[in-house]
Design a protein around this motif. Structure first.
Motif, PDB file in Angstrom:
ATOM      1  N   GLY A  99       0.804  -1.230   0.000  1.00 55.05           N
ATOM      2  CA  GLY A  99       0.000   0.000   0.000  1.00 55.05           C
ATOM      3  C   GLY A  99       0.834   1.277   0.000  1.00 55.05           C
ATOM      4  N   GLY A 100       2.038   1.209   0.540  1.00 55.80           N
ATOM      5  CA  GLY A 100       2.874   2.406   0.625  1.00 55.80           C
ATOM      6  C   GLY A 100       3.796   2.607  -0.568  1.00 55.80           C
ATOM      7  N   ILE A 101       3.694   1.734  -1.573  1.00 55.37           N
ATOM      8  CA  ILE A 101       4.653   1.800  -2.689  1.00 55.37           C
ATOM      9  C   ILE A 101       4.023   1.498  -4.055  1.00 55.37           C
ATOM     10  CG2 ILE A 101       5.418  -0.620  -2.416  1.00 55.37           C
ATOM     11  CD1 ILE A 101       8.318   0.401  -2.911  1.00 55.37           C
ATOM     12  N   THR A 107       3.476  12.799  -1.976  1.00 53.32           N
ATOM     13  CA  THR A 107       3.215  13.288  -0.614  1.00 53.32           C
ATOM     14  C   THR A 107       2.516  12.223   0.224  1.00 53.32           C
ATOM     15  OG1 THR A 107       3.020  15.559  -1.409  1.00 53.32           O
ATOM     16  CG2 THR A 107       2.020  15.077   0.731  1.00 53.32           C
ATOM     17  N   SER A 108       3.003  12.045   1.457  1.00 52.20           N
ATOM     18  CA  SER A 108       2.274  11.267   2.466  1.00 52.20           C
ATOM     19  C   SER A 108       1.843  12.226   3.556  1.00 52.20           C
ATOM     20  CB  SER A 108       3.172  10.184   3.090  1.00 52.20           C
ATOM     21  OG  SER A 108       3.410   9.150   2.178  1.00 52.20           O
ATOM     22  N   GLY A 109       0.657  12.022   4.107  1.00 51.60           N
ATOM     23  CA  GLY A 109       0.199  12.914   5.162  1.00 51.60           C
ATOM     24  C   GLY A 109      -0.763  12.211   6.094  1.00 51.60           C
ATOM     25  N   ALA A 111      10.027   7.576  -4.601  1.00 57.14           N
ATOM     26  CA  ALA A 111       9.429   8.703  -3.878  1.00 57.14           C
ATOM     27  C   ALA A 111       8.301   8.219  -2.974  1.00 57.14           C
ATOM     28  CB  ALA A 111       8.909   9.740  -4.870  1.00 57.14           C
ATOM     29  N   ASP A 112       7.519   7.248  -3.448  1.00 55.95           N
ATOM     30  CA  ASP A 112       6.386   6.750  -2.661  1.00 55.95           C
ATOM     31  C   ASP A 112       6.882   6.070  -1.382  1.00 55.95           C
ATOM     32  OD1 ASP A 112       3.874   6.073  -1.853  1.00 55.95           O
ATOM     33  OD2 ASP A 112       3.417   4.734  -3.520  1.00 55.95           O
ATOM     34  N   ALA A 113       7.847   5.161  -1.541  1.00 56.06           N
ATOM     35  CA  ALA A 113       8.372   4.457  -0.359  1.00 56.06           C
ATOM     36  C   ALA A 113       9.016   5.449   0.614  1.00 56.06           C
ATOM     37  CB  ALA A 113       9.394   3.403  -0.792  1.00 56.06           C
ATOM     38  N   LEU A 114       9.742   6.410   0.069  1.00 57.75           N
ATOM     39  CA  LEU A 114      10.461   7.352   0.941  1.00 57.75           C
ATOM     40  C   LEU A 114       9.523   8.343   1.626  1.00 57.75           C
ATOM     41  CD1 LEU A 114      13.638   7.936  -1.255  1.00 57.75           C
ATOM     42  CD2 LEU A 114      13.593   6.934   1.049  1.00 57.75           C
ATOM     43  N   SER A 115       8.408   8.690   0.990  1.00 52.79           N
ATOM     44  CA  SER A 115       7.488   9.619   1.668  1.00 52.79           C
ATOM     45  C   SER A 115       6.860   8.920   2.871  1.00 52.79           C
ATOM     46  CB  SER A 115       6.429  10.165   0.704  1.00 52.79           C
ATOM     47  OG  SER A 115       5.517   9.174   0.337  1.00 52.79           O
ATOM     48  N   THR A 116       6.510   7.658   2.709  1.00 50.89           N
ATOM     49  CA  THR A 116       5.950   6.903   3.840  1.00 50.89           C
ATOM     50  C   THR A 116       7.019   6.696   4.916  1.00 50.89           C
ATOM     51  OG1 THR A 116       4.543   5.767   2.225  1.00 50.89           O
ATOM     52  CG2 THR A 116       4.645   4.819   4.437  1.00 50.89           C
ATOM     53  N   ALA A 117       8.233   6.333   4.486  1.00 54.54           N
ATOM     54  CA  ALA A 117       9.330   6.073   5.431  1.00 54.54           C
ATOM     55  C   ALA A 117       9.652   7.302   6.275  1.00 54.54           C
ATOM     56  CB  ALA A 117      10.579   5.623   4.670  1.00 54.54           C
TER      57      ALA A 117
HETATM   58 MG    MG Z   1       4.133   5.896   0.094  1.00 52.36          MG
END
Ligand code: MG
Ligand code: ADP
Length: 352
Positions: free
Chosen positions: A177-179, A247-249, A291-297
């Motif tokens: 879900g985070g990637i 962006t993750s928020g 970017a997706d994995a790193l925004s969540t991380a």
């Molecule tokens: Mg993510």
């Protein structure tokens, strides 16, 4: 009383980015017509804006592709490769497509790089909270403690040559879900390129990828939303070309119980929604999957550790917003960032 807020907030995020990119297009005075579509897949709104001849066909192909990726990688409905892997946890090694192996390897890589702040085996906790599902709830401490024991990315064994993967222990659940939306963003750009498109913009619920520049030669303007605004205002705008901006928020997907907000990014150390002091993390990089994995991380890691990680990576930049309304950016992004959050109480911290 439980209140669930998912789609509405996702749409606001979308509106913010589109509004800014749209304003930029108009300001550029380009006569080139854009082909624009709005769809729903991967639990989110998807907007495409494409310039060029094969736009309609490319847009349709993109949506088919995103739905295909969702079917293979989701844990929210039956079938698909990731479910196959999860159903065999602790039992057997499973043959997987090259694509799923690639995404799993990326997920494991960023799990390790972030010291487990991102953890691809977060699934048992995600299921217990069910924040995006029909019955969101706050699990008890004992339940969380026993589920936390199942979370360890090192228990995913991937054999690229053989095209197989396995989870070591029964009950373990890989969750992409985070990637996965990030991966879908990269595939989208590949499809645009295949159709000869040189200028396009896609937004998968906060995962933006911009191909090339706008047709008038100017840069894409991407707004970063005020995480505490309900009307889609933004705190800053960054100008980019050929980049992913993800962006993750804590404001996109959450539920409320007894006046408390529980959002969907779980800290694998506590089992609770991350409470690192960051309320919005935006990553800018070449690949949307990264970017997706790193925004969540970084959302889980917090300001100091998050900045340290991003600054250690070549070609990756970030904009972080803290719960005390401070905005931080890495060096390269400072050059293309216009801050506009002072009216709503934000402070841009240029020198740390
Ligand atoms: Mg993510
Ligand atoms: P969004 O999907 O809203 O764009 P993210 O990319 O930050 O947001 O991903 C959040 C999703 O990632 C959650 O819904 C869940 O499936 C999964 N997840 C939650 N916590 C973690 C974590 N610590 N590591 C990896 N994945 C996580």
């Amino acid at each position: 009383m439980t209140k669930k807020v998912t789609l509405r907030s996702g749409l606001l995020l979308l509106v913010c980015i589109i509004a800014v990119a749209g304003a930029g297009c108009r300001a550029g005075g380009s006569n080139t017509n854009a082909y624009e579509t709005h769809d729903f897949a991967m639990g989110t709104s998807i907007t495409q804006r494409i310039y060029g001849g094969n736009a309609q066909q490319a847009a349709r192909e993109v949506i088919d592709e995103i739905k295909r990726i969702e079917d293979e990688m989701t844990i929210n409905k039956p079938g698909g490769e990731i479910n196959k892997l999860n159903n065999s946890a602790g039992k057997a090694e499973i043959e997987l497509s090259e694509e799923t192996i690639y995404v799993l390897e990326k997920a494991k890589h960023f799990s390790s790089l972030s010291g487990g702040a991102f953890d691809v085996t977060i699934g048992p906790l995600v299921k217990a909270w069910d924040i995006l599902g029909d019955n969101p709830r706050v699990p008890g401490d004992e339940e969380l403690e026993s589920l936390l024991r199942l979370v360890d990315y090192r228990d995913i064994d991937i054999n690229r040559e053989a095209g197989t993967a396995s989870l070591k222990r029964p009950g373990q659940i890989a969750d992409l879900g985070g990637i996965a939306k990030g991966y879908a963003g990269d595939r989208t750009v590949e499809i645009y390129k295949k159709h000869g498109i040189k200028s396009a913009f896609v937004n998968l619920g906060g995962n933006v990828v911009a191909l090339g520049r706008k047709p008038d030669g100017s840069l894409w303007k991407i707004g970063i939303q005020d995480p505490r605004s309900s009307t889609g205002d933004y705190v800053c705008v960054i100008e980019i070309e050929d980049k992913a901006v993800v962006t993750s928020g804590d404001y996109q997907r959450f539920f409320e119980k007894d006046g408390k907000r529980y959002h969907h990014i779980i800290d694998p150390k506590t089992g609770y929604p991350a409470n690192s002091g960051l309320i919005s993390t935006t990553i800018v990089s070449d690949l949307s999957i990264d970017a997706d994995a790193l925004s969540t991380a970084t959302f889980v890691m917090g300001l100091e550790k998050g900045l340290e990680l991003i600054e250690s990576l070549e070609g990756v930049d970030a904009v972080f917003i803290t719960d005390d309304k401070k905005v931080y950016a890495t060096e390269n992004i400072k050059k293309v960032l216009t801050f506009s959050g002072e009216n709503r109480g934000y402070e841009y911290v240029e020198e740390r």
